[in-house]
Design a protein around this motif. Structure first.
Motif, PDB file in Angstrom:
ATOM      1  N   MET A   1     -38.831  11.150  14.621  1.00  0.00           N
ATOM      2  CA  MET A   1     -38.961  10.885  13.188  1.00  0.00           C
ATOM      3  C   MET A   1     -39.537  12.098  12.475  1.00  0.00           C
ATOM      4  N   PHE A   2     -39.055  12.346  11.295  1.00  0.00           N
ATOM      5  CA  PHE A   2     -39.538  13.489  10.541  1.00  0.00           C
ATOM      6  C   PHE A   2     -40.644  13.105   9.592  1.00  0.00           C
ATOM      7  N   TYR A   3     -41.561  14.038   9.441  1.00  0.00           N
ATOM      8  CA  TYR A   3     -42.607  13.865   8.429  1.00  0.00           C
ATOM      9  C   TYR A   3     -42.170  14.717   7.243  1.00  0.00           C
ATOM     10  N   ARG A   4     -41.522  14.123   6.277  1.00  0.00           N
ATOM     11  CA  ARG A   4     -40.878  14.884   5.205  1.00  0.00           C
ATOM     12  C   ARG A   4     -41.189  14.268   3.863  1.00  0.00           C
ATOM     13  N   GLU A   5     -41.428  15.124   2.895  1.00  0.00           N
ATOM     14  CA  GLU A   5     -41.537  14.620   1.539  1.00  0.00           C
ATOM     15  C   GLU A   5     -40.197  14.654   0.850  1.00  0.00           C
ATOM     16  N   ARG A  23     -44.386   8.433   2.185  1.00  0.00           N
ATOM     17  CA  ARG A  23     -44.044   7.219   2.911  1.00  0.00           C
ATOM     18  C   ARG A  23     -44.589   7.228   4.333  1.00  0.00           C
ATOM     19  N   GLU A  24     -44.447   8.373   5.027  1.00  0.00           N
ATOM     20  CA  GLU A  24     -44.911   8.445   6.412  1.00  0.00           C
ATOM     21  C   GLU A  24     -46.419   8.184   6.500  1.00  0.00           C
ATOM     22  N   ASP A  25     -47.152   8.619   5.481  1.00  0.00           N
ATOM     23  CA  ASP A  25     -48.591   8.353   5.476  1.00  0.00           C
ATOM     24  C   ASP A  25     -48.861   6.857   5.372  1.00  0.00           C
ATOM     25  N   ARG A  26     -48.064   6.199   4.536  1.00  0.00           N
ATOM     26  CA  ARG A  26     -48.266   4.756   4.382  1.00  0.00           C
ATOM     27  C   ARG A  26     -47.989   4.049   5.707  1.00  0.00           C
ATOM     28  N   GLY A 347     -51.784  20.678  10.189  1.00  0.00           N
ATOM     29  CA  GLY A 347     -50.816  20.057  11.092  1.00  0.00           C
ATOM     30  C   GLY A 347     -49.725  19.339  10.315  1.00  0.00           C
ATOM     31  N   LYS A 348     -50.143  18.602   9.284  1.00  0.00           N
ATOM     32  CA  LYS A 348     -49.159  17.863   8.491  1.00  0.00           C
ATOM     33  C   LYS A 348     -48.233  18.818   7.733  1.00  0.00           C
ATOM     34  N   GLU A 349     -48.828  19.920   7.242  1.00  0.00           N
ATOM     35  CA  GLU A 349     -48.010  20.890   6.515  1.00  0.00           C
ATOM     36  C   GLU A 349     -46.964  21.500   7.443  1.00  0.00           C
ATOM     37  N   LYS A 350     -47.403  21.811   8.672  1.00  0.00           N
ATOM     38  CA  LYS A 350     -46.475  22.387   9.645  1.00  0.00           C
ATOM     39  C   LYS A 350     -45.347  21.399   9.933  1.00  0.00           C
ATOM     40  N   LEU A 351     -45.745  20.114  10.090  1.00  0.00           N
ATOM     41  CA  LEU A 351     -44.752  19.085  10.370  1.00  0.00           C
ATOM     42  C   LEU A 351     -43.732  18.986   9.242  1.00  0.00           C
ATOM     43  N   ARG A 352     -44.234  19.177   8.032  1.00  0.00           N
ATOM     44  CA  ARG A 352     -43.402  19.025   6.855  1.00  0.00           C
ATOM     45  C   ARG A 352     -42.255  20.027   6.856  1.00  0.00           C
ATOM     46  N   VAL A 353     -42.513  21.225   7.364  1.00  0.00           N
ATOM     47  CA  VAL A 353     -41.466  22.248   7.348  1.00  0.00           C
ATOM     48  C   VAL A 353     -40.795  22.406   8.715  1.00  0.00           C
ATOM     49  N   TRP A 354     -41.300  21.699   9.714  1.00  0.00           N
ATOM     50  CA  TRP A 354     -40.733  21.806  11.052  1.00  0.00           C
ATOM     51  C   TRP A 354     -39.247  21.461  11.020  1.00  0.00           C
ATOM     52  N   PHE A 356     -38.623  24.697  10.778  1.00  0.00           N
ATOM     53  CA  PHE A 356     -38.488  26.019  10.172  1.00  0.00           C
ATOM     54  C   PHE A 356     -39.856  26.504   9.713  1.00  0.00           C
ATOM     55  N   PRO A 357     -40.561  27.258  10.543  1.00  0.00           N
ATOM     56  CA  PRO A 357     -41.953  27.588  10.240  1.00  0.00           C
ATOM     57  C   PRO A 357     -42.122  28.399   8.961  1.00  0.00           C
ATOM     58  N   TYR A 358     -41.045  29.061   8.491  1.00  0.00           N
ATOM     59  CA  TYR A 358     -41.232  29.898   7.305  1.00  0.00           C
ATOM     60  C   TYR A 358     -40.642  29.265   6.061  1.00  0.00           C
ATOM     61  N   ALA A 359     -40.203  28.031   6.168  1.00  0.00           N
ATOM     62  CA  ALA A 359     -39.561  27.387   5.030  1.00  0.00           C
ATOM     63  C   ALA A 359     -40.535  27.305   3.854  1.00  0.00           C
TER      64      ALA A 359
END
Ligand SMILES: Nc1ncnc2c1ncn2[C@@H]1O[C@H](COP(=O)(O)OP(=O)(O)OP(=O)(O)O)[C@@H](O)[C@H]1O
Ligand SMILES: [Mg+2]
Lengths: 359, 274
Positions: A1-5, A23-26, A347-354, A356-359
């Motif tokens: 599952m992706f952690y994406r906004e 949503r993932e936080d909820r 960690g959450k920020e990294k997940l958000r762009v995973w 692609f670390p430079y996105a």
């Protein structure tokens, strides 16, 4: 599952300002709450009574300190004493009003510690930083002195200690006292901590919390935007010591069972301060991380080391844990002043762009 | 959406003054710190609707003058009349209440907060739901938060900083920090806006943007502006009247053209010995 906004478009400011906008936080929060609710069914009495209950209570105490130090920027070394003020207030209230539900009395006892907090917060209008810390230290010693020297506070017990009376509520459930079950106590503590934490979250994300942070970040500019330092600082002291008081009352009534003045000594103040620093100043979720880490690490070592064959005795393990915590505090103060909460956010920020670390 | 961006609804309060009436009058003000005389016997006025520049060499007392106006410093002598009312020992938050906002020479943002929260903080005085509603964050408290968020978003649109809405301001480059600080002051919907070197340390394009914002604030929102600036080109271009300070004294006052022709001013800037 992706952690994406991305893809979760907010069409109203209301949804953008929601308590958990992603949503993932909820989902995460829902899972944690569900786990917290079923814990008594899967965890042993020991885990419940010696780990979960004190962890939750200390997390609330840490949130209290975080309001003052993390959000409003006023350093305090008196948390232990403010917790004590709540505990003794609750003890007196329970003596005077034996028929009122103990949960009500616990929430009420915070009002007394809040009053004490406001009193000792008055110097903050004139002095800052380290010097303010010293005046809160004075509060610590003065209150400890009161707990010893004012026999009325402990109902003139010969032992000088307070012992938690048995109190029933919610039907005929035994809530406090020696025969209250760990499960009952756990659920009561969980309910109070969750509700109070939500209330604090509401405060810090609104006007009042912004005023605290304004004073913390740049008091001169804050005044120019119309913040009155008197009001902002004293309200932070009041809310902070209210929370500390409620935590202190719960600490005695749901965990210790009996307490003496030394239960609320300077070492408790420091323990809570370390929890706040390690968890991350200015973060509510960090308060839980910090409390969990510092409370559970020694226990985990005590249980874990013998299990892997290292048997060095309880005393040494305790000291190892102390040293580990000390080293971590120094590490965090230097490397990551925002504590575990910041690591969590990264960690959450990294997940958000995973991936692609430079996105 | 575009329509709203162009018609920013924010505006200064109606205080009964007509454009051109004296809004703030400073009479014979003197201020010293121990032996250091920062301001000596200065008088000038600021009229409603104008852009008033305060210029002068380093250490002339410009920042001190702003500090006097918004209550940080209390002058030893002189009177200050704001909207016809002489004021005595005003505190900064009272100045805020009476409609005076400012930005600082060294950016004084709330470093730990996002752009959005920084600008929201400018709405502090306009928010008044009580502690009880704030705890629950429902009903009036939530509606208030959303209503003010709308205003703040108008400012964010106006200053073209949508992309950094949720960025902690500490991470922003200097030019953007200055812009956010302007936004925070605008969120107060001030009648009198004091800007202390809003373009210091900016490159040409950033200065042009900032000049445009200042002119737009002045013309669209009707905000009276007093501004300190070292860039003479900018000052001469955008201000209606200029007051010149040197060593704490006033040496010139008038339109940009008049000031430029004033021999004392020329001497001060070229460094003729006193
Ligand atoms: N708080 C203070 N305490 C002591 N002296 C001060 C204080 N504030 C200002 N001064 C002095 O007052 C004088 C005027 O300072 P001010 O900051 O008003 O100058 P300025 O015109 O804003 O200069 P600049 O262009 O460098 O910003 C200076 O000599 C300064 O050292
Ligand atoms: Mg200056």
């Amino acid at each position: 599952m992706f952690y994406r906004e991305s893809g979760q478009y907010k069409t109203t400011y209301e949804s953008d300002q929601a308590i958990f906008p992603i949503r993932e936080d909820r989902i995460g929060i829902a899972i944690i709450m569900a786990m917290a609710l079923i814990t008594p069914f899967i965890a042993s009495e020991f885990i419940l009574a010696s780990i979960m209950i004190p962890f939750l209570i200390l997390a609330l105490g840490t949130i209290g300190l975080n309001v003052l130090t993390g959000y409003a920027g006023q350093l305090s070394l008196g948390t232990g004493a403010f917790m004590g003020a709540g505990a003794y207030a609750c003890y007196k209230l329970a003596t005077i009003f034996p028929d009122i539900n103990i949960v009500v009395l616990i929430l009420l006892s915070g009002v007394f510690s809040a009053g004490v907090g406001i009193l000792f917060g008055l110097p903050s209008l004139r002095i800052k930083g380290l010097y303010l810390a010293v005046t809160t230290l004075a509060a610590q010693f003065f209150l400890e002195w009161c707990f010893i020297r004012i026999p009325w506070l402990y109902n003139y017990n010969a032992s000088g200690a307070i012992e938690v009376p048995e109190r029933r509520g919610f039907g005929d459930l035994i809530l406090t006292g020696p025969s209250a079950t760990a499960t009952t106590r756990y659920y009561v503590v969980l309910a109070i901590v969750v509700v109070v934490t939500l209330v604090v979250k509401n405060l810090v994300r609104g006007r009042i919390g912004r005023q605290w942070m304004m004073i913390r970040d740049m008091d001169i500019a804050a005044e120019l935007m119309g913040v009155r330092p008197l009001w902002a600082k004293l309200s932070a002291f009041a809310v902070s010591s209210y929370l500390a008081g409620v935590a202190g009352a719960m600490f005695v009534f749901f965990y210790l069972g009996a307490a003496e003045p030394s239960s609320f000594g300077i070492s408790l103040s420091f323990q809570v301060l370390f929890m706040a620093i390690l968890g991350g100043l200015g973060s509510l979720v960090g308060s839980f991380f910090g409390a969990a880490f510092i409370w559970i690490l020694p226990i985990a070592l005590r249980v874990g080391l013998p299990a892997v064959g290292v048997d060095v005795g309880a005393e040494i393990i305790f000291q190892i844990a102390q040293m580990a915590v000390g080293a971590l505090i120094i590490f965090f103060l230097i490397a990551e002043p925002h504590g575990l909460a910041r690591l969590w956010a990264i960690g959450k920020e990294k997940l958000r762009v995973w991936p692609f670390p430079y996105a | 959406m575009n329509a709203r961006i162009q018609h920013v609804e924010l505006h200064a309060a109606d205080d009964g003054l007509k454009p051109g009436d004296v809004m703030l009058n400073i009479e014979n003000v003197s201020l010293s710190f121990g032996g250091v005389k920062a301001i000596t016997d200065i008088s000038f006025d600021i009229r409603k609707g104008e852009i008033r520049a305060i210029i002068g060499p380093n250490g002339a007392g410009k920042t001190s003058m702003l500090n006097v106006i918004n209550g940080f410093y209390h002058p030893q002598q002189g009177t200050i009349t704001f909207r016809g009312q002489a004021r005595s020992r005003m505190q900064p938050h009272e100045a805020a209440l009476s409609g005076i906002a400012r930005t600082f020479q060294n950016v004084a943002l709330f470093k730990g907060m996002s752009t959005l929260d920084n600008i929201m903080s400018g709405r502090t005085l306009k928010m008044n739901t009580n502690f009880f509603w704030q705890m629950l964050h429902v009903g009036p408290a939530r509606n208030e938060e959303i209503a003010h968020r709308l205003k703040v978003e108008e400012i964010i649109d106006f200053l073209e900083i949508q992309a950094i809405r949720k960025t902690p301001v500490g991470k922003l480059p200097y030019g953007l920090q200055k812009r956010v600080e302007l936004g925070r002051a605008l969120a107060m919907e001030p009648d009198l806006l004091l800007l202390d070197e809003p373009m210091a340390g900016m490159n040409l394009e950033e200065k042009e943007d900032m000049s445009r914002f200042i002119l737009d604030v002045n013309s669209q929102m009707g905000t009276t502006i007093a501004l300190i600036e070292h860039d003479m080109g900018v000052v001469m271009d955008i201000s209606d009247r200029v007051v010149v300070l040197d060593y704490g004294r006033k040496i010139g006052d008038g339109t940009p053209g008049e000031v430029k022709a004033n021999q004392d001013v020329i001497d001060a800037y070229l460094g003729v010995s006193h």
